[in-house]
Design a protein around this motif. Structure first.
Motif, short mmCIF file in Angstrom:
data_model
loop_
_atom_site.label_atom_id
_atom_site.label_comp_id
_atom_site.label_asym_id
_atom_site.label_seq_id
_atom_site.Cartn_x
_atom_site.Cartn_y
_atom_site.Cartn_z
N THR A 27 0.84 -1.19 0.00
CA THR A 27 0.00 0.00 0.00
C THR A 27 0.88 1.24 0.00
O THR A 27 2.08 1.16 -0.29
CB THR A 27 -0.97 -0.05 1.19
OG1 THR A 27 -1.87 1.08 1.13
CG2 THR A 27 -0.24 -0.04 2.51
N HIS A 112 -5.21 4.15 4.66
CA HIS A 112 -6.42 4.30 5.47
C HIS A 112 -7.55 5.00 4.72
O HIS A 112 -8.56 5.35 5.34
CB HIS A 112 -6.08 5.07 6.75
CG HIS A 112 -5.11 4.37 7.64
ND1 HIS A 112 -5.44 3.30 8.44
CD2 HIS A 112 -3.77 4.56 7.83
CE1 HIS A 112 -4.37 2.88 9.10
NE2 HIS A 112 -3.34 3.63 8.76
N ASP A 113 -7.40 5.22 3.41
CA ASP A 113 -8.41 5.93 2.64
C ASP A 113 -9.56 5.00 2.26
O ASP A 113 -9.35 3.85 1.89
CB ASP A 113 -7.81 6.53 1.37
CG ASP A 113 -6.80 7.61 1.66
OD1 ASP A 113 -6.94 8.29 2.69
OD2 ASP A 113 -5.85 7.77 0.86
N GLY A 114 -10.77 5.56 2.31
CA GLY A 114 -11.94 4.83 1.86
C GLY A 114 -12.63 4.07 2.97
O GLY A 114 -12.06 3.82 4.03
N GLU A 115 -13.88 3.71 2.71
CA GLU A 115 -14.68 2.92 3.65
C GLU A 115 -15.38 1.82 2.87
O GLU A 115 -16.37 2.08 2.19
CB GLU A 115 -15.70 3.80 4.37
CG GLU A 115 -15.10 4.87 5.24
CD GLU A 115 -16.17 5.75 5.89
OE1 GLU A 115 -17.37 5.54 5.60
OE2 GLU A 115 -15.80 6.64 6.66
N SER A 117 -11.35 0.42 3.68
CA SER A 117 -10.03 0.83 3.20
C SER A 117 -9.12 -0.38 2.99
O SER A 117 -9.45 -1.52 3.35
CB SER A 117 -9.39 1.76 4.23
OG SER A 117 -9.13 1.04 5.44
N SER A 118 -7.94 -0.10 2.43
CA SER A 118 -6.92 -1.15 2.34
C SER A 118 -6.54 -1.66 3.73
O SER A 118 -6.28 -2.86 3.91
CB SER A 118 -5.68 -0.61 1.63
OG SER A 118 -5.99 -0.20 0.32
#
Length: 451
Positions: A27, A112-115, A117-118
């Protein structure tokens, strides 16, 4: 981590285990840091050393997987705790663990981006994490970023960092000594523009568009080989799952023609697998080169780059007529994003040039310089079997449509529940900007294609 993910983890804990296999998520601290470059380099390096490598891509993506597939020599499937679902991801990882010597998962955006996330995927499957940080314009701040990434939220199974874009040995030493946890250091890649992967408005060029793809991958592998990051990652014991029940063969005896060429290339391997599991025979055709559709019972026009090939599409009037005949005959058709764009009356490219398209749908598509839409989408299709059936997917496009057509329905964003992309229904043709993930509802997909 969400309650849903925690419940999934508890339920999975009682399942038997698949083999233990070296595995890692690659990542980054943000988009554009070099995670695809590093993942492809690792895949090529391990494959070159005689290992069976399986690579997955987290989040919706069609382009990065082409590089990862070229590097590993195997199809690259998607892992997305919303779009594909945790069960689908668990199944694919367990299957890979039975045959692979190493499993790599490329993240999406920043860690940690997104919901979800990675980071959620890494924690969910206990994947060690290698984070790429573009360090060309920093020194001790590198350590602060690495510390923050590792300690934001619940802990990871393991976390190391790779510095990218490093200018010198002294620069690398400054970055390494800035780490509060020295064991995190996975090495430094120096600046080398010659190995950067080429990009355009929707992301990377597809690997199969470049004749020197393997030479590029070998050079990347050579650069990475001396670094600690090139070592085999820790072993992960993946959760096993019961065998998946066969899908009902609702498309048995049907042939589905799928557009696949330089203009239409956004195809998840899992989508083709789903069609075949439903009993369909899949045949490929080229709207750029072919004069007619192959003998078929249904047509799928996936996304891609019709705007880059608009003049060639416009010149192929025989194919345009074939598409109009198919629509008029009542043949089931699915047109996604670029596939839909090619069915309108006119496509106006970024230079303002107008190109006549297939004239199956009334209206004009206009390219623009900024992103028009991005994100997950859920599509409920109320005309299928009399009850709405929801298929999950995503949207990502730089164009806008002007049409008198009224949407048959609208997709919905799972993030906020607001209406998303228009979905048009003209006879047996379904058209939208949404790229559907077929395994999220195979029976609905069978209905779309006449099953």
């Amino acid at each position: 981590m969400s309650a849903t993910l925690n419940q999934d983890a508890i339920a999975a804990a009682s399942l038997p285990s698949a083999p233990s296999v070296p595995a890692m998520m690659i990542t980054a601290s943000a988009s554009g840091q070099g995670k695809t470059t590093v993942t492809a380099a690792l895949a090529r390096l391990h494959a070159r050393q005689g290992r069976t490598v399986r690579v997955f891509k987290s989040g919706p993506d069609f382009l990065d997987p082409t590089w990862l597939a070229a590097a590993s020599g195997a199809p690259v499937h998607s892992l997305d705790l919303w779009m594909t679902g945790a069960d689908d991801a668990r199944q694919r990882l367990a299957e890979a663990a039975r045959t692979a010597d190493v499993i790599l998962v490329e993240g999406v955006m920043g860690l940690h981006d997104g919901e979800p996330s990675s980071a959620d995927i890494a924690r969910r499957f206990q994947l060690p994490v290698l984070t790429v940080i573009q360090a060309s314009a920093m020194a001790q701040t590198f350590g602060a970023i690495a510390y923050g990434l590792a300690h934001y939220g619940d802990p990871f199974a393991d976390m190391r960092v790779l510095a990218n874009g490093v200018g010198s040995t002294r620069h690398a030493d400054m970055l390494r000594t800035s780490l509060r946890e020295p064991g995190q250091w996975a090495g430094a890649l120096t600046r080398d523009p010659s190995v950067s992967l080429p990009e355009r408005h929707l992301g990377l060029y597809s690997a199969n568009e470049l004749p020197d793809v393997m030479a590029r991958l070998d050079k990347l592998a050579d650069l990475l080989a001396p670094l600690p990051a090139a070592q085999l990652p820790p072993a992960v014991r993946f959760e096993d799952v019961p065998a998946v029940a066969p899908l009902p063969r609702r498309l048995e005896g049907k042939t589905i023609a799928v557009a696949c060429d330089d203009a239409f290339r956004f195809i998840y391997p899992a989508n083709v697998d789903t069609l075949e599991a439903l009993g369909a025979r899949v045949v490929l055709f080229s709207p750029l080169r072919d004069a007619d559709l192959p003998a078929c019972d249904a047509v799928w026009l996936p996304g891609g780059y019709p705007e880059l090939h608009a003049a060639t599409l416009a010149a192929n009037t025989a194919m345009q007529e074939a598409l109009r005949r198919a629509r008029a005959s009542g043949m089931p058709m699915l047109a996604e994003c670029g596939g839909m764009m090619a069915l309108f009356d006119t496509l106006v490219d970024k230079e303002g040039r107008a190109h006549e398209m297939a004239r199956v749908l009334p209206g004009t598509v206009r390219m623009q310089g900024r992103l028009a839409a991005l994100g997950h989408q859920a599509v409920a299709l109320p005309w299928l079997d009399g009850t709405p059936q929801t298929v999950r997917g995503h949207t990502f496009h730089y164009s806008q449509t002007e049409t008198p057509l009224e949407p048959a329905t609208r997709a919905v964003s799972p993030r906020d529940g607001k209406p998303g992309e228009a979905v048009y229904r003209v006879g047996a043709l379904t058209a939208s900007y949404v790229h559907l993930y077929f395994p999220s509802n195979p029976e609905a997909i069978a209905c779309l294609f006449g099953g």
